[in-house]
Design an enzyme around this catalytic site. Structure first.
Site, PDB file in Angstrom:
ATOM      1  N   SER A 227       0.816  -1.207   0.000  1.00  0.00           N
ATOM      2  CA  SER A 227       0.000   0.000   0.000  1.00  0.00           C
ATOM      3  C   SER A 227       0.854   1.263   0.000  1.00  0.00           C
ATOM      4  O   SER A 227       1.576   1.532  -0.950  1.00  0.00           O
ATOM      5  CB  SER A 227      -0.957  -0.052   1.198  1.00  0.00           C
ATOM      6  OG  SER A 227      -1.917   0.963   1.143  1.00  0.00           O
ATOM      7  N   LYS A 252      -0.511  -4.296  -3.132  1.00  0.00           N
ATOM      8  CA  LYS A 252      -1.798  -3.684  -2.785  1.00  0.00           C
ATOM      9  C   LYS A 252      -1.864  -2.288  -3.415  1.00  0.00           C
ATOM     10  O   LYS A 252      -1.574  -1.287  -2.777  1.00  0.00           O
ATOM     11  CB  LYS A 252      -1.992  -3.586  -1.272  1.00  0.00           C
ATOM     12  CG  LYS A 252      -3.364  -3.026  -0.894  1.00  0.00           C
ATOM     13  CD  LYS A 252      -3.515  -2.874   0.596  1.00  0.00           C
ATOM     14  CE  LYS A 252      -4.870  -2.245   0.943  1.00  0.00           C
ATOM     15  NZ  LYS A 252      -5.003  -0.860   0.418  1.00  0.00           N
TER      16      LYS A 252
END
Length: 317
Positions: A227, A252
């Site tokens: 992320s 992600k």
């Protein structure tokens, strides 16, 4: 299926139960498309023509009337289960529901300290010694950018000749924190990532003053780097040519936003993103420039093969 004959009184009672059930479940699904009373009526219910909601009501009736231990039924838990079941059916594990209490704990956990730092004195092969700043970011939380700025100022004051960013085991966090960390190295208004969703494609920009420039940087990553940590690593590689060392990252490349409903908060995926140069991250991760197998845990930094390689890469040794 067993059908039971009912007298007038029984039929009336069942009718009342069905009306209450209809109101309860209708309210539930209506609330799932609302942000909250203070945000305006942003969503109206969207019920596709091929969806039969009566099956939900029937399932509720069966549970209430047929379950062998009715005293064990917990209506609140059942409603939470219905919401989580709906989200799980979307096939995106990042779309989740928190009760209000769970969400408060989730936010509190992201207020903890997120950085550790050290300055190494490294002896090169030619006998020369250099100072190397090591910054490990464990997560991108509320104060991460502020903490990283303080570290950057200390690095500059110490006159470090190189910087190692360690994003291993960093599962991400807040995008605003990632923007602030990027600003330390890129300055303001540089593209951190490009996010695409129903609202089109939007460039997310760095923010904050550039504190460190002209200093070699390498970045440690592993399969748990996800992320926001992938976003910063990708942006620094695209803009500055920073080498990623370690293992392929988690992958992600999506952004979740919170939506408040009556029972709690939904985190819903609203965008997928790429690096500034268009590298897709979601589902595939970032390939390291230098792949290094991690050392067994338990040793100090001198026994860390990935860190040792990062030190060599800083000075092209």
């Amino acid at each position: 299926m067993t059908r039971l004959s009912q007298g007038y009184g029984e039929a009336k009672e069942v009718g009342n139960v069905r009306m209450k059930t209809l109101f309860l479940v209708s309210s539930l699904f209506l609330s799932m498309f609302c942000i909250g009373a203070d945000s305006g009526n942003r969503y109206s219910r969207i019920i596709p023509s091929d969806v039969v909601f009566s099956s939900v009501w029937q399932a509720w009736d069966v549970a209430q009337k047929e379950f062998v231990d009715p005293e064990k039924l917990n209506n609140k838990k059942m409603i939470v289960g219905m919401i989580r079941g709906l989200l799980s059916g979307m096939g995106d594990s990042h779309c989740v529901f928190f009760t209000t209490e769970e969400f408060d704990k989730f936010l509190d956990a992201r207020k903890e300290g997120s950085v550790t730092t050290e300055i190494f004195l490294v002896s090169r092969r030619n006998g020369e010694s250099r100072k190397v700043g090591y910054l490990k970011i464990k997560g991108f939380y509320e104060k991460t950018a502020e903490e990283a700025v303080s570290v950057a100022v200390e690095f500059k004051r110490a006159g470090v000749s190189g910087i190692i960013l360690d994003f291993r085991q960093n599962t991400g966090g807040r995008l605003v924190a990632a923007r602030g960390v990027c600003g330390i190295f890129l300055g303001p208004n540089k593209v951190v990532l490009k996010k695409t969703g129903r609202r089109g494609t939007i460039e997310v920009l760095s923010e904050g003053a550039q504190i460190l420039s002209g200093i070699p940087i390498v970045c440690l990553v592993d399969r748990h780097s996800a992320s926001a940590s992938e976003a910063v690593a990708g942006a620094l590689r695209d803009h500055l040519g920073v080498k990623l060392i370690g293992a392929r990252t988690h992958g992600k490349g999506s952004i979740q936003e919170s939506r408040e409903i009556d029972n709690g908060v939904i985190l819903i995926t609203t965008y997928h993103w790429t690096t500034p140069k268009g590298v897709v991250v979601n589902g595939c991760g970032l390939e390291p420039d230098v792949a290094v197998v991690a050392s067994p845990r338990g040793g100090g930094y001198k026994d860390d093969a990935q860190l040792a390689r990062a030190l060599r890469e800083l000075f092209n040794e």
